[in-house]
Design a protein around this motif. Structure first.
Motif, PDB file in Angstrom:
ATOM      1  N   TYR A   1       0.838  -1.199   0.000  1.00  0.00           N
ATOM      2  CA  TYR A   1       0.000   0.000   0.000  1.00  0.00           C
ATOM      3  C   TYR A   1       0.876   1.253   0.000  1.00  0.00           C
ATOM      4  CZ  TYR A   1      -3.953  -3.055   0.928  1.00  0.00           C
ATOM      5  OH  TYR A   1      -4.911  -4.019   0.826  1.00  0.00           O
ATOM      6  N   HIS A   2       0.325   2.310  -0.569  1.00  0.00           N
ATOM      7  CA  HIS A   2       1.079   3.551  -0.732  1.00  0.00           C
ATOM      8  C   HIS A   2       0.197   4.726  -0.327  1.00  0.00           C
ATOM      9  CE1 HIS A   2       3.709   0.967  -3.146  1.00  0.00           C
ATOM     10  NE2 HIS A   2       2.612   0.565  -3.759  1.00  0.00           N
ATOM     11  N   LEU A   3       0.683   5.552   0.574  1.00  0.00           N
ATOM     12  CA  LEU A   3      -0.063   6.706   1.065  1.00  0.00           C
ATOM     13  C   LEU A   3       0.584   7.979   0.550  1.00  0.00           C
ATOM     14  CD1 LEU A   3      -2.190   8.070   2.895  1.00  0.00           C
ATOM     15  CD2 LEU A   3      -0.527   7.915   4.775  1.00  0.00           C
ATOM     16  N   THR A   4      -0.147   8.730  -0.273  1.00  0.00           N
ATOM     17  CA  THR A   4       0.335  10.028  -0.733  1.00  0.00           C
ATOM     18  C   THR A   4      -0.283  11.105   0.145  1.00  0.00           C
ATOM     19  OG1 THR A   4       0.499   9.217  -2.995  1.00  0.00           O
ATOM     20  CG2 THR A   4       0.552  11.599  -2.692  1.00  0.00           C
TER      21      THR A   4
ATOM     22  N   GLU B   1      -1.154   5.406   9.217  1.00  0.00           N
ATOM     23  CA  GLU B   1      -2.243   6.375   9.089  1.00  0.00           C
ATOM     24  C   GLU B   1      -2.477   7.126  10.392  1.00  0.00           C
ATOM     25  OE1 GLU B   1      -6.908   6.830   7.764  1.00  0.00           O
ATOM     26  OE2 GLU B   1      -5.647   5.295   6.857  1.00  0.00           O
ATOM     27  N   LYS B   2      -2.374   6.453  11.508  1.00  0.00           N
ATOM     28  CA  LYS B   2      -2.578   7.103  12.807  1.00  0.00           C
ATOM     29  C   LYS B   2      -1.566   8.233  13.000  1.00  0.00           C
ATOM     30  CE  LYS B   2      -3.156   5.967  17.730  1.00  0.00           C
ATOM     31  NZ  LYS B   2      -2.091   6.768  18.356  1.00  0.00           N
ATOM     32  N   LEU B   3      -0.305   7.944  12.728  1.00  0.00           N
ATOM     33  CA  LEU B   3       0.728   8.983  12.845  1.00  0.00           C
ATOM     34  C   LEU B   3       0.465  10.142  11.882  1.00  0.00           C
ATOM     35  CD1 LEU B   3       3.988   6.840  13.197  1.00  0.00           C
ATOM     36  CD2 LEU B   3       3.058   8.422  14.904  1.00  0.00           C
ATOM     37  N   ALA B   4       0.089   9.799  10.649  1.00  0.00           N
ATOM     38  CA  ALA B   4      -0.160  10.839   9.642  1.00  0.00           C
ATOM     39  C   ALA B   4      -1.312  11.751  10.077  1.00  0.00           C
ATOM     40  CB  ALA B   4      -0.457  10.195   8.290  1.00  0.00           C
ATOM     41  N   ARG B   5      -2.364  11.175  10.596  1.00  0.00           N
ATOM     42  CA  ARG B   5      -3.513  11.983  11.029  1.00  0.00           C
ATOM     43  C   ARG B   5      -3.168  12.820  12.263  1.00  0.00           C
ATOM     44  NH1 ARG B   5      -8.162  11.469   8.459  1.00  0.00           N
ATOM     45  NH2 ARG B   5      -8.474   9.664   7.085  1.00  0.00           N
ATOM     46  N   GLU B   6      -2.455  12.240  13.188  1.00  0.00           N
ATOM     47  CA  GLU B   6      -2.104  12.965  14.418  1.00  0.00           C
ATOM     48  C   GLU B   6      -1.261  14.196  14.126  1.00  0.00           C
ATOM     49  OE1 GLU B   6      -1.994   9.190  17.584  1.00  0.00           O
ATOM     50  OE2 GLU B   6      -0.118  10.015  16.766  1.00  0.00           O
ATOM     51  N   HIS B   7      -0.504  14.166  13.059  1.00  0.00           N
ATOM     52  CA  HIS B   7       0.408  15.269  12.751  1.00  0.00           C
ATOM     53  C   HIS B   7      -0.062  16.132  11.578  1.00  0.00           C
ATOM     54  CE1 HIS B   7       2.894  12.533  15.167  1.00  0.00           C
ATOM     55  NE2 HIS B   7       3.517  13.627  15.556  1.00  0.00           N
ATOM     56  N   GLY B   8      -1.302  15.960  11.164  1.00  0.00           N
ATOM     57  CA  GLY B   8      -1.864  16.830  10.135  1.00  0.00           C
ATOM     58  C   GLY B   8      -1.441  16.493   8.719  1.00  0.00           C
TER      59      GLY B   8
ATOM     60  N   VAL C   1       6.450  13.300   9.689  1.00  0.00           N
ATOM     61  CA  VAL C   1       7.189  12.500   8.703  1.00  0.00           C
ATOM     62  C   VAL C   1       8.368  11.796   9.375  1.00  0.00           C
ATOM     63  CG1 VAL C   1       8.492  12.540   6.548  1.00  0.00           C
ATOM     64  CG2 VAL C   1       6.475  13.990   6.789  1.00  0.00           C
ATOM     65  N   ALA C   2       9.031  12.486  10.302  1.00  0.00           N
ATOM     66  CA  ALA C   2      10.157  11.864  11.008  1.00  0.00           C
ATOM     67  C   ALA C   2       9.691  10.660  11.823  1.00  0.00           C
ATOM     68  CB  ALA C   2      10.844  12.887  11.903  1.00  0.00           C
ATOM     69  N   LYS C   3       8.556  10.784  12.487  1.00  0.00           N
ATOM     70  CA  LYS C   3       8.042   9.669  13.286  1.00  0.00           C
ATOM     71  C   LYS C   3       7.657   8.486  12.390  1.00  0.00           C
ATOM     72  CE  LYS C   3       6.533  11.995  17.498  1.00  0.00           C
ATOM     73  NZ  LYS C   3       7.483  11.219  18.332  1.00  0.00           N
ATOM     74  N   ILE C   4       7.100   8.785  11.221  1.00  0.00           N
ATOM     75  CA  ILE C   4       6.800   7.706  10.273  1.00  0.00           C
ATOM     76  C   ILE C   4       8.095   7.059   9.783  1.00  0.00           C
ATOM     77  CG2 ILE C   4       5.880   7.225   7.965  1.00  0.00           C
ATOM     78  CD1 ILE C   4       3.701   9.355   8.591  1.00  0.00           C
ATOM     79  N   ALA C   5       9.114   7.892   9.522  1.00  0.00           N
ATOM     80  CA  ALA C   5      10.401   7.359   9.046  1.00  0.00           C
ATOM     81  C   ALA C   5      11.022   6.406  10.057  1.00  0.00           C
ATOM     82  CB  ALA C   5      11.359   8.501   8.743  1.00  0.00           C
TER      83      ALA C   5
ATOM     84  N   VAL D   1       5.002  10.579  -1.010  1.00  0.00           N
ATOM     85  CA  VAL D   1       4.406   9.241  -1.021  1.00  0.00           C
ATOM     86  C   VAL D   1       5.132   8.376   0.006  1.00  0.00           C
ATOM     87  CG1 VAL D   1       3.803   7.227  -2.410  1.00  0.00           C
ATOM     88  CG2 VAL D   1       3.938   9.488  -3.495  1.00  0.00           C
ATOM     89  N   ILE D   2       4.367   7.820   0.937  1.00  0.00           N
ATOM     90  CA  ILE D   2       4.909   6.842   1.881  1.00  0.00           C
ATOM     91  C   ILE D   2       4.640   5.491   1.224  1.00  0.00           C
ATOM     92  CG2 ILE D   2       4.798   5.951   4.240  1.00  0.00           C
ATOM     93  CD1 ILE D   2       3.396   8.809   4.813  1.00  0.00           C
ATOM     94  N   ALA D   3       5.650   4.947   0.579  1.00  0.00           N
ATOM     95  CA  ALA D   3       5.453   3.831  -0.354  1.00  0.00           C
ATOM     96  C   ALA D   3       5.889   2.502   0.244  1.00  0.00           C
ATOM     97  CB  ALA D   3       6.231   4.096  -1.643  1.00  0.00           C
TER      98      ALA D   3
END
Length: 567
Positions: A352-355, A408-415, A375-379, A395-397
């Motif tokens: 799955y890929h999240l843009t 997705e949780k991290l992405a939503r929490e950080h806008g 983005v750092a926390k996702i990395a 893109v988080i690929a």
């Protein structure tokens, strides 16, 4: 060589500069140790561009520093070389750390060249910056200056095998066309000095007449805007396997206000070549432009002007001769979209890929949304890669199904995911402009968010909420925000003043035309209000804004730029 293929006259001073630079070394190393000034002097101001940097200053405080009898707050912007925009999570964490600790603004900027930029790096930190990047396998060689710059590639997170092949070709093309000088390694990485014997077999000792941009694109997604680039390889696949490329040459968007010899231009389709001829053709196009491009007048030095001056057929024949090939008939293809597909998509490989949408590409922690931290926390946990897009998004690929929820949780929490973004906002873009770009005449990045708010209201006013206009703003006519491929493009003319261009299309294959010149922000909104009202009332079924303004006779279609753009 026929003399009518070469522009005769006094060469521009940039030609002297390159010739005398000792293969791009100049006296940069001595300048770097000069602590009397925070900037680079004389020729080095230009030469550092070949090393991926532009000298800038904070224009918001320039006047105040002048009052205090201080020089401008000189710093550099660095643009990394990232063919295809792919970066690994460990690399991302390293650039995040450097941006936080060693830049004036603390941000990472994703650019329309499908890479990242550091802004506000002071002279004492410049060498550290290059060495930090080198330690993680990144450089900034030839991302600016009169060379082939960062090679773009369609992000395409769905067709993983085809994208991987296209990406590998983008990387090969980038490496093949790179400067061969050891200047970068000597100056920034303390490499061993080379004494004599250097040569540049493709770029030449004077390098190119002007900047040169190359892409690899996978139809039907024109997400890298082929017509903004000198050389484009359009991927042709057979049963999901790459078999070759259609080659498009001579696109470009930069122009100069008031100079009708300058104009944006679409690229010409030269035809199809098999994969094994790709690098030969790339080198042939570059060397033909190297030898025939205008070295007298830099405003007419880009490949697009060479094609119009010598003739596209003549240029194509020379490329065939140098590459030892004959172009086959162009294979059928069509562009149907060019924006990024925001949100989750599943690839054919089951990953799955999240843009995520990054307005203006500026990754920074804001009071309401800590984008950069997110983005750092996702990395820190992501097992795939990141892909920077040519539309300033990320893109988080390669996310496994089991990891989707926590990403997705991290992405939503950080806008980084915001479901309230309108289609209009997702299809709007701006260049950096003030306060850092020395060429900016008007605001762009700082102007765009409020402008989009206003355009959203106009669309709602005319019951067009579900529609959008491809809207782009640039602070000057140099083309970085690609306004000359927008349905509505604003090009800075002076503080608070813009030229409004209309008539590009949604697939990015048509140049817009000047509609109004030097208008202010209120007049822009007033004009857009009237145009949207007409579009809503008079449009044919599903007719896009750019198509409507041409059909309705509001502006004429630009078919051949040299003939139609200024007509």
């Amino acid at each position: 060589m026929s003399s009518d293929l070469i522009v005769e006259g006094k060469l521009s001073d940039n030609e002297r500069l390159k010739r005398e630079s000792n293969f791009l070394r100049g006296t940069i190393e001595a300048d770097l140790s000069d602590r009397i000034t925070g900037g680079f002097t004389a020729d080095n101001f230009q030469l550092i561009r070949f090393h991926g940097m532009y000298q800038q200053d904070d224009r918001d405080i320039r006047a105040e520093r002048t009052k205090q009898k201080l020089e401008p707050l000189h710093n550099v912007m660095l643009r990394a070389r990232m063919p295809g925009g792919i970066i690994q999570p460990k690399q991302w964490l390293a650039i995040d750390k450097f941006a936080t600790e060693h830049t004036m603004y603390g941000s990472i900027r994703l650019t329309t060249r499908q890479t990242f930029q550091f802004h506000g790096v002071l002279k004492p930190n410049i060498k550290l910056m290059h060495q930090t990047l080198n330690s993680i396998g990144i450089d900034s060689i030839a991302t600016a200056g009169d060379v082939n710059r960062n090679v773009l590639c369609t992000s395409n997170p769905v067709e993983s095998e085809l994208h991987q092949e296209a990406y590998e070709w983008a990387t090969k093309i980038s490496e093949h066309l790179l400067p061969k000088t050891r200047a970068y390694a000597e100056i920034w990485l303390d490499g061993e000095k080379v004494e004599g014997g250097e040569e540049e077999p493709i770029l030449g000792s004077n390098y190119l007449p002007r900047k040169f941009k190359t892409t690899v694109v996978i139809p039907p997604h024109n997400d890298i805007d082929v017509h903004a680039n000198d050389l484009n390889f359009v991927a042709i696949a057979d049963n999901g396997k790459l078999v070759g490329f259609n080659v498009l040459v001579g696109g470009g968007l930069a122009m100069t206000h008031g100079d009708k010899s300058t104009y944006p231009r679409r690229a010409d389709d030269f035809g199809f070549v098999p994969l094994d001829k790709t690098l030969d053709v790339a080198a042939a196009v570059v060397t033909t432009q190297r030898d025939w491009g205008n070295r007298v007048n830099r405003k007419n030095a880009k490949t697009k002007y060479t094609l119009d001056r010598v003739g596209s057929d003549t240029f194509k024949q020379e490329v065939e001769k140098r590459a030892g090939i004959n172009f086959e008939a162009s294979r059928p293809y069509e562009f149907t979209s060019r924006g990024d597909r925001i949100g989750w998509v599943e690839g054919i490989d089951g990953k799955y890929h999240l843009t995520v949408f990054i307005e203006n590409g500026r990754l920074l922690d804001y009071p309401e949304k800590a984008l950069k931290t997110g983005v750092a926390k996702i990395a820190e946990i992501h097992k795939g890669d990141f892909r920077m897009t040519a539309n300033q998004n990320l893109v988080i690929a390669g996310v496994a199904a089991k990891d989707k929820a926590k990403i997705e949780k991290l992405a939503r929490e950080h806008g980084l995911i915001d479901d309230s973004h309108s289609s209009q906002r997702l299809n709007s873009m701006a260049c950096v402009a003030f306060p850092t770009c020395p060429l900016a005449m008007a605001e762009a990045e700082r102007y765009l968010p409020g402008l989009v708010d206003d355009v959203e209201q106009l669309l709602a006013k005319h019951a067009m909420n579900d529609e959008h206009i491809i809207l782009r703003v640039t602070g000057c006519p140099n083309g970085c925000g690609r306004a000359m491929l927008a349905e509505a493009g604003l090009v800075g003319k002076g503080p608070g003043k813009y030229n409004l261009y209309l008539g590009g299309n949604q697939s990015g294959t048509r140049i817009p035309k000047l509609y109004l010149e030097g208008i202010g922000e209120q007049e822009i909104l007033s004009e857009l209000d009237g145009l949207i009202a007409r579009w809503a009332k008079e449009r044919e079924q599903d007719e896009a804004f750019g198509d409507f303004v041409i059909r309705a006779g509001i502006v004429a279609e630009v078919k051949v730029s040299v003939r139609d753009f200024h007509d």
